[in-house]
Write an enzyme that holds these catalytic residues in place. Structure first.
Site, PDB file in Angstrom:
ATOM      1  N   TYR A 130      26.596  41.767  41.273  1.00  0.00           N
ATOM      2  CA  TYR A 130      27.942  42.449  41.353  1.00  0.00           C
ATOM      3  C   TYR A 130      28.470  42.828  42.507  1.00  0.00           C
ATOM      4  CZ  TYR A 130      32.147  45.458  40.347  1.00  0.00           C
ATOM      5  OH  TYR A 130      33.229  46.012  40.113  1.00  0.00           O
ATOM      6  N   LYS A 152      37.772  50.540  37.321  1.00  0.00           N
ATOM      7  CA  LYS A 152      37.835  50.731  38.736  1.00  0.00           C
ATOM      8  C   LYS A 152      37.506  49.410  39.640  1.00  0.00           C
ATOM      9  CE  LYS A 152      37.553  55.870  39.385  1.00  0.00           C
ATOM     10  NZ  LYS A 152      36.593  56.963  39.994  1.00  0.00           N
ATOM     11  N   LYS A 187      29.152  45.101  30.932  1.00  0.00           N
ATOM     12  CA  LYS A 187      29.873  46.057  32.088  1.00  0.00           C
ATOM     13  C   LYS A 187      28.985  45.633  33.414  1.00  0.00           C
ATOM     14  CE  LYS A 187      32.516  47.519  30.393  1.00  0.00           C
ATOM     15  NZ  LYS A 187      33.335  46.364  29.673  1.00  0.00           N
ATOM     16  N   HIS A 190      26.043  37.812  25.900  1.00  0.00           N
ATOM     17  CA  HIS A 190      25.665  38.656  26.268  1.00  0.00           C
ATOM     18  C   HIS A 190      23.997  38.729  25.822  1.00  0.00           C
ATOM     19  CE1 HIS A 190      28.520  40.810  28.247  1.00  0.00           C
ATOM     20  NE2 HIS A 190      29.334  41.200  26.964  1.00  0.00           N
ATOM     21  N   THR A 194      31.080  40.639  33.878  1.00  0.00           N
ATOM     22  CA  THR A 194      31.280  39.507  33.040  1.00  0.00           C
ATOM     23  C   THR A 194      32.675  39.055  33.206  1.00  0.00           C
ATOM     24  OG1 THR A 194      29.892  40.802  31.450  1.00  0.00           O
ATOM     25  CG2 THR A 194      30.959  38.790  30.619  1.00  0.00           C
ATOM     26  N   THR A 195      33.734  40.100  33.285  1.00  0.00           N
ATOM     27  CA  THR A 195      34.863  39.554  33.103  1.00  0.00           C
ATOM     28  C   THR A 195      35.436  38.893  34.351  1.00  0.00           C
ATOM     29  OG1 THR A 195      35.597  41.521  31.832  1.00  0.00           O
ATOM     30  CG2 THR A 195      37.340  40.643  32.830  1.00  0.00           C
TER      31      THR A 195
HETATM   32  P1  A3P Z   1      34.225  49.657  36.364  1.00  0.00           P
HETATM   33  O1  A3P Z   1      34.065  50.293  35.035  1.00  0.00           O
HETATM   34  O2  A3P Z   1      32.925  50.201  37.115  1.00  0.00           O
HETATM   35  O3  A3P Z   1      35.384  49.772  36.864  1.00  0.00           O
HETATM   36  P2  A3P Z   1      32.215  43.825  32.251  1.00  0.00           P
HETATM   37  O4  A3P Z   1      33.305  42.624  32.442  1.00  0.00           O
HETATM   38  O5  A3P Z   1      30.823  43.040  32.155  1.00  0.00           O
HETATM   39  O6  A3P Z   1      32.672  44.263  30.845  1.00  0.00           O
HETATM   40  O7  A3P Z   1      32.476  44.609  33.385  1.00  0.00           O
HETATM   41  C1  A3P Z   1      33.199  45.491  33.535  1.00  0.00           C
HETATM   42  C2  A3P Z   1      33.420  45.970  34.881  1.00  0.00           C
HETATM   43  O8  A3P Z   1      33.709  45.163  35.809  1.00  0.00           O
HETATM   44  C3  A3P Z   1      34.450  47.353  34.964  1.00  0.00           C
HETATM   45  O9  A3P Z   1      33.858  48.240  35.966  1.00  0.00           O
HETATM   46  C4  A3P Z   1      35.626  46.479  35.526  1.00  0.00           C
HETATM   47  O10 A3P Z   1      36.363  47.411  36.208  1.00  0.00           O
HETATM   48  C5  A3P Z   1      34.911  45.581  36.423  1.00  0.00           C
HETATM   49  N1  A3P Z   1      35.663  44.424  36.813  1.00  0.00           N
HETATM   50  C6  A3P Z   1      36.572  43.912  35.874  1.00  0.00           C
HETATM   51  N2  A3P Z   1      37.358  42.625  36.711  1.00  0.00           N
HETATM   52  C7  A3P Z   1      36.947  42.796  37.835  1.00  0.00           C
HETATM   53  C8  A3P Z   1      37.137  41.959  38.874  1.00  0.00           C
HETATM   54  N3  A3P Z   1      37.924  41.112  39.038  1.00  0.00           N
HETATM   55  N4  A3P Z   1      36.654  42.639  40.132  1.00  0.00           N
HETATM   56  C9  A3P Z   1      35.726  43.416  40.429  1.00  0.00           C
HETATM   57  N5  A3P Z   1      35.561  44.118  39.352  1.00  0.00           N
HETATM   58  C10 A3P Z   1      35.841  43.894  37.917  1.00  0.00           C
END
Ligand code: A3P
Length: 309
Positions: A207, A275, A59, A119, A62-63
């Protein structure tokens, strides 16, 4: 493996109505499947010096970083209309060490993709990753937004409403260090301290910095990985094309990410896009919660030189 699991401390998260059982393995908490995957990786994975590790606590972005890294590394092979990122969730494109060992071995054989995501905390990385001097990209995020994101991700994955799964309880557990791959502060500090010792092999990304200036950070990422943008590419707007492709707006609106699911227990892809904001915690934290986590993080990070937002 079963005998090893039996020896580990276990914790059932009360706020999840008993649906989340974490195991404590080598000083971090995670699910049984991921303990087994991490353990197997430690026992069998042989890193190649050309591997680029994308490391993160869940969170934290990563994505997003996986999408940027994949688009950068594969930009000679695919353009913005043929990239697999348009039709596959990025977690299917970049293998995850704790789940996709076979795929990584295949990628090694074909020299097809140098990226590996994990992770695992720094001290738990397979020894060959460190011994091979692999490059390591680590993304981190302010703790309060991670808490909110972590809560909603797991809550939605379990189909629980906010009434069923009280945020306050999830917050308390996070503060006790019990979260996916937590304690979160230990995860960041592990990579932070290692990066001070070996700055040549690390790129740390925040981030919030990525949100503020995606272009320069994408450029840094490309240079660090050994795939720098040429002057011609810069002039042709290739960086901007990649950052637009990987933007929250674009990624979250792709059909595959709106309606698809992935191999991770059939998890819906849309769970990875909530979000995508900096500061959503303000909608969830009471003043007491803010003070508690700020103090906790100050205590944990004091003297380390690491400053979260
Ligand atoms: P929120 O829950 O605050 O919206 P991970 O990829 O490490 O699991 O993290 C997920 C978080 O990154 C989520 O945050 C998600 O909405 C956000 N996220 C995913 N893709 C994103 C992108 N392209 N740009 C910005 N934030 C992104």
């Amino acid at each position: 493996m079963e005998d090893m699991l039996k020896t580990l401390p276990q914790h059932t998260c009360s706020w999840s109505k008993g649906n989340i059982a974490f195991y404590k393995y080598q000083n971090f908490w995670t699910s049984q499947t991921l303990v087994v995957g991490g353990h197997l990786a430690q026992q069998t994975f042989k890193a190649e010096p050309t591997d680029i590790f994308l490391c993160s606590s869940p969170k934290t972005g990563t994505t997003w970083v996986k999408s940027l890294a994949f688009a950068i590394v594969t930009r000679q092979k695919f353009d913005d209309s043929t990239t697999p990122l348009l039709t596959k969730n990025v977690h299917e494109c970049v293998p995850f060490l704790e789940r996709d060992l076979e795929k990584i071995v295949e990628n090694h054989k074909n020299s097809s993709l140098p990226l590996v995501a994990t992770h695992l905390p720094y001290p738990s990385l397979p020894e060959s990753v460190i011994a091979s001097n692999c490059k390591i990209v680590y993304v981190y995020r302010n703790t309060k937004d991670v808490i909110v994101s972590h809560y909603h991700f797991l809550r939605k994955a379990l189909n629980l409403t906010c009434e069923d799964a009280p945020f306050e309880e999830a917050f308390e557990e996070f503060c006790q260090g019990i979260s996916g791959y937590g304690p979160y502060w230990d995860h960041i500090l592990g990579y932070w301290k290692a990066s001070l010792e070996r700055p040549d092999i690390f790129l740390l990304l925040k981030y919030e910095d990525l949100k503020k200036d995606t272009t320069s950070n994408a450029k840094r990422l490309a240079e660090f990985m050994g795939y720098p943008f040429s002057t011609e590419e810069e002039k042709a707007g290739v960086i901007e094309k990649i950052t637009s492709l990987c933007s929250f707006e674009n990624m979250s609106n792709l059909e595959v990410n709106k309606t698809g699911s992935n191999r991770v227990g059939g998890l819906e892809n849309k769970l990875y896009f909530r979000k995508g904001e900096d500061g959503d915690w303000k909608n969830y934290f009471t003043n007491e919660m803010k003070q508690k986590i700020d103090k906790l993080m100050d205590d944990k990070l004091s003297g380390t030189g690491l400053i979260l937002k």
